[in-house]
Design an enzyme around this catalytic site. Structure first.
Site, PDB file in Angstrom:
ATOM      1  N   ALA A  32       0.116  -1.385  -0.455  1.00 30.71           N
ATOM      2  CA  ALA A  32      -0.212   0.243   0.354  1.00 30.71           C
ATOM      3  C   ALA A  32       1.207   2.259   0.078  1.00 30.71           C
ATOM      4  CB  ALA A  32      -1.224   0.522   1.309  1.00 30.71           C
ATOM      5  N   HIS A  37       6.988   5.670   1.517  1.00 32.69           N
ATOM      6  CA  HIS A  37       7.839   4.301   1.168  1.00 32.69           C
ATOM      7  C   HIS A  37       8.895   5.242   0.240  1.00 32.69           C
ATOM      8  CE1 HIS A  37       3.862   2.462   2.786  1.00 32.69           C
ATOM      9  NE2 HIS A  37       5.141   1.860   3.302  1.00 32.69           N
ATOM     10  N   GLU A 149      12.019   6.673  10.000  1.00 32.56           N
ATOM     11  CA  GLU A 149      12.033   7.172  11.531  1.00 32.56           C
ATOM     12  C   GLU A 149      10.313   7.461  11.846  1.00 32.56           C
ATOM     13  OE1 GLU A 149      13.942  10.729  11.757  1.00 32.56           O
ATOM     14  OE2 GLU A 149      15.799  10.196  12.310  1.00 32.56           O
TER      15      GLU A 149
HETATM   16  P1  AMP Z   1       5.306  -0.086   6.060  1.00 33.97           P
HETATM   17  O1  AMP Z   1       5.206  -0.163   4.223  1.00 33.97           O
HETATM   18  O2  AMP Z   1       4.533   0.755   6.775  1.00 33.97           O
HETATM   19  O3  AMP Z   1       5.720  -1.707   7.025  1.00 33.97           O
HETATM   20  O4  AMP Z   1       6.882   0.881   6.254  1.00 33.97           O
HETATM   21  C1  AMP Z   1       7.857   0.514   5.407  1.00 33.97           C
HETATM   22  C2  AMP Z   1       8.764   1.350   5.558  1.00 33.97           C
HETATM   23  O5  AMP Z   1       8.536   2.762   4.570  1.00 33.97           O
HETATM   24  C3  AMP Z   1       9.290   1.416   7.213  1.00 33.97           C
HETATM   25  O6  AMP Z   1      10.357   1.417   6.685  1.00 33.97           O
HETATM   26  C4  AMP Z   1       8.291   2.525   7.693  1.00 33.97           C
HETATM   27  O7  AMP Z   1       9.105   3.307   8.487  1.00 33.97           O
HETATM   28  C5  AMP Z   1       8.585   3.434   6.361  1.00 33.97           C
HETATM   29  N1  AMP Z   1       7.889   4.400   6.599  1.00 33.97           N
HETATM   30  C6  AMP Z   1       6.401   4.205   6.801  1.00 33.97           C
HETATM   31  N2  AMP Z   1       6.015   5.784   6.683  1.00 33.97           N
HETATM   32  C7  AMP Z   1       6.759   6.425   6.147  1.00 33.97           C
HETATM   33  C8  AMP Z   1       6.635   7.926   5.648  1.00 33.97           C
HETATM   34  N3  AMP Z   1       5.895   8.375   6.459  1.00 33.97           N
HETATM   35  N4  AMP Z   1       8.369   8.287   6.080  1.00 33.97           N
HETATM   36  C9  AMP Z   1       9.199   7.560   5.911  1.00 33.97           C
HETATM   37  N5  AMP Z   1       8.870   6.405   5.888  1.00 33.97           N
HETATM   38  C10 AMP Z   1       7.898   5.857   6.139  1.00 33.97           C
END
Ligand code: AMP
Length: 281
Positions: A32, A37, A149
């Site tokens: 998603a 990302h 972060e």
């Molecule tokens: P997730 O798909 O939510 O597991 O996130 C995958 C990676 O993207 C993780 O390292 C999250 O910390 C990073 N991530 C998610 N949202 C953000 C954001 N708004 N800004 C920076 N990195 C993000």
């Protein structure tokens, strides 16, 4: 862009790159995908010759089955975004590929990093995160891996897991990407109605407020003020507001107790759990 479903195939791809003296950057995600990302992909592309992204909704890190079931999934759109960003490969394993025997977490000793905040409210979550990221690191064998972060506690957990397991992967922290309103981008934002999306700026506003008042109010005054702001807002249910040291994640009572203080908020709106954090110095 290459698409791999099997560990042996993605590992052959990255081993070949590394054999040719190319560096491999890795961005693990649960899909998603949004601009947050993609900012990690861009950073990885800047610093590496080859970039691999994984998309895997990891069952062992969900303590709430409904959250797992409702987690947004949109692989086709994700693939398009990754292609546009210039990502070289995506790893899309099935659950049976990552957990061939039992769908269970390992047991890491994170030294207390896993018992604060998210760890308190999501029992077992970080054991699941450590388990899957270790498996993904072994599958992809990257030089560097990029983490947001936005999930600050997770970032420290991954660093600790790498240290515990003696893995040769450099974990690179990346800054939080936000909507123009200040709301931290998140896959979960897709589940918000327009009203909730607009209202959810409260989290970021309160973090900024804490930063602005950090030098004049005590930590307990800061936390009380945030609790009141959420009490006055009918749409939100605050789960926690915390001020901790940025390395140990131990709560601090006195602002002089840490050289790296950081504020964290978790709150529900329309049943969607949102988290955010901010450095307070
Ligand atoms: P997730 O798909 O939510 O597991 O996130 C995958 C990676 O993207 C993780 O390292 C999250 O910390 C990073 N991530 C998610 N949202 C953000 C954001 N708004 N800004 C920076 N990195 C993000």
């Amino acid at each position: 862009m290459e698409i791999f479903k099997k560990t042996k195939d993605v590992l052959a791809f990255t081993n070949q790159a590394r054999g040719n003296q190319k560096t491999v950057g890795f961005v693990p995600t649960m899909g998603a995908l949004h601009a947050g990302h993609i900012s990690l992909i861009h950073r990885a592309l800047k610093e590496n010759d080859v970039v691999v992204c994984s998309i895997f909704v990891n069952p062992t890190q969900f303590n709430n089955p409904e959250d797992l079931e409702k987690y947004p999934r949109n692989v086709e759109a994700d693939i398009q975004l990754l292609e546009e960003a210039g990502c070289h490969a995506v790893f899309l394993p099935e659950v049976s590929e990552m957990y061939p025997k039992n769908v269970e977490s390992d047991n890491f000793d994170f030294g207390g990093l896993d018992t604060e905040m998210e760890g308190k409210f999501r029992p077992g979550h970080f054991q699941g995160v450590g388990t899957i990221v270790k498996k993904l690191f072994l599958a992809v064998n990257p030089n560097k891996a990029y983490f947001g972060e936005k999930d600050y506690q997770q970032l420290l957990i991954i660093k600790k897991m790498v240290e515990l397991e003696g893995l040769d992967v450099k974990v690179v922290p990346c800054e939080i990407k936000r909507e123009s309103s200040g709301l931290a981008m998140s896959s979960r934002n897709a589940r918000l109605s327009d009203n909730a999306f607009n209202a959810s700026t409260l989290i970021h506003e309160q973090l900024i407020w804490m930063l602005d008042h950090f030098n004049e109010l005590s930590v307990s005054e800061l936390k009380q003020a945030v609790e009141m702001a959420f009490d006055e807002n009918d749409a939100f249910e605050l789960e926690y507001v915390e001020v901790t040291d940025g390395k140990t994640l131990k709560p601090i009572q006195d602002r002089r107790a840490s050289t790296e203080p950081r504020a964290f908020i978790s709150a529900y709106i329309e049943g969607v759990r949102l988290i955010d954090n901010m450095k307070l110095s």
